[in-house]
Every structure is written in structure tokens, then in C-alpha cells.
Design a protein around this motif. Sequence first.
Motif, PDB file in Angstrom:
ATOM      1  N   ARG A 111      -0.218  -7.340   1.499  1.00 57.96           N
ATOM      2  CA  ARG A 111      -0.040  -6.180   0.648  1.00 57.96           C
ATOM      3  C   ARG A 111      -1.151  -5.102   0.942  1.00 57.96           C
ATOM      4  NH1 ARG A 111       1.942  -9.946  -3.132  1.00 57.96           N
ATOM      5  NH2 ARG A 111       0.113  -9.743  -4.209  1.00 57.96           N
TER       6      ARG A 111
ATOM      7  N   MET B 230       6.548  -4.430  -0.288  1.00 55.03           N
ATOM      8  CA  MET B 230       5.146  -4.975  -0.603  1.00 55.03           C
ATOM      9  C   MET B 230       5.187  -5.971  -1.607  1.00 55.03           C
ATOM     10  SD  MET B 230       2.144  -2.221  -0.075  1.00 55.03           S
ATOM     11  CE  MET B 230       2.841  -0.215   0.204  1.00 55.03           C
ATOM     12  N   THR B 231       6.163  -6.516  -2.061  1.00 54.79           N
ATOM     13  CA  THR B 231       6.164  -7.342  -3.084  1.00 54.79           C
ATOM     14  C   THR B 231       6.377  -9.065  -2.949  1.00 54.79           C
ATOM     15  OG1 THR B 231       8.633  -7.240  -3.449  1.00 54.79           O
ATOM     16  CG2 THR B 231       7.188  -5.788  -4.788  1.00 54.79           C
TER      17      THR B 231
ATOM     18  N   TYR C  64      -4.829  -1.007  -4.113  1.00 54.69           N
ATOM     19  CA  TYR C  64      -3.656  -1.479  -4.462  1.00 54.69           C
ATOM     20  C   TYR C  64      -3.755  -2.251  -5.565  1.00 54.69           C
ATOM     21  CZ  TYR C  64       1.152  -3.299  -4.318  1.00 54.69           C
ATOM     22  OH  TYR C  64       2.381  -3.787  -4.296  1.00 54.69           O
TER      23      TYR C  64
ATOM     24  N   HIS D  52       4.703 -10.854  -0.122  1.00 54.85           N
ATOM     25  CA  HIS D  52       3.656 -11.130   0.764  1.00 54.85           C
ATOM     26  C   HIS D  52       2.654 -11.424  -0.126  1.00 54.85           C
ATOM     27  CE1 HIS D  52       6.567 -10.459   4.141  1.00 54.85           C
ATOM     28  NE2 HIS D  52       6.594  -8.921   3.659  1.00 54.85           N
TER      29      HIS D  52
ATOM     30  N   ARG E 226      -0.440  -4.310  -8.034  1.00 59.06           N
ATOM     31  CA  ARG E 226       0.949  -4.495  -8.389  1.00 59.06           C
ATOM     32  C   ARG E 226       1.142  -4.450  -9.786  1.00 59.06           C
ATOM     33  NH1 ARG E 226       3.924  -9.774  -6.347  1.00 59.06           N
ATOM     34  NH2 ARG E 226       2.387 -10.892  -7.339  1.00 59.06           N
TER      35      ARG E 226
END
Length: 123
Positions: free
Chosen positions: A9, A1-2, A57, A4, A59
Amino acid sequence: MTTHSPQIRGRAAEEHARQHLERQGLRLLAQNWLCRRGELDLVMLDGDTVVFVEVRYRRHAAWGGALESVDGRKREKIARAAEYFLQQESRWSKHPCRFDVIAIDAGNHTAARLDWIKNAFDT
């Protein structure tokens, strides 16, 4: 998931959350339900309870974690969309309801951590 875009994500996080909840026995009623009052990420059925799930979500925790991003204004918007959902989908209107948050924090180069907070708006 890093690698895009944030939208990709976010959708991947919602899919991860949906699969997690389904493994816990919840049934999907709607995903990305849109109305003029907002969007509901997931609407699930837990037994006879309609569960409105906000998936967050993050990051990086630099601007706060995923759970902290569901502030009072966001809660109000979700509650208004949920009310509209129940008006439009009247077969669910007599069921008990709750609001959950799935918070997914990616962390620093570690596997993402998923926290499921039931009745998240009752604090």
C-alpha cells in the motif's frame, strides 16, 4: 489499496503521489533514495527547486491522519537524508530546496484523498 500488506500500500501511495506531481509539472530525480541517514520517498524538480517529498498513507485515522504522522523527529530524519542527498548528488546542491508532504488518507469506504502540502516543514 485495501487488501495488500502495508508495504505494498505504501509503494502504491508513493506511485500515486509521483504521478500526481508529474501531472503538475514536477520531474522525478529519485524515488526511494536510501542512505545510512534514512530514506527519501521522492526527490522531484519543480522548476529549479529540488523538492524532497515525504509520502504518508493512512488507511484509518484512529492513530492520527497521514499529515499528523510527520512529527518533529521524522522531519529531522528527512532533513538529514536530504542534506546527504545534496552532498552525494552535488549537481543539485546549488539549487533552492523545499520539503513537501503528500498525505493520502483512505477514509471510511470512500476514495482516498490526496493533500499536497508545499513547504510543509516551514510551519
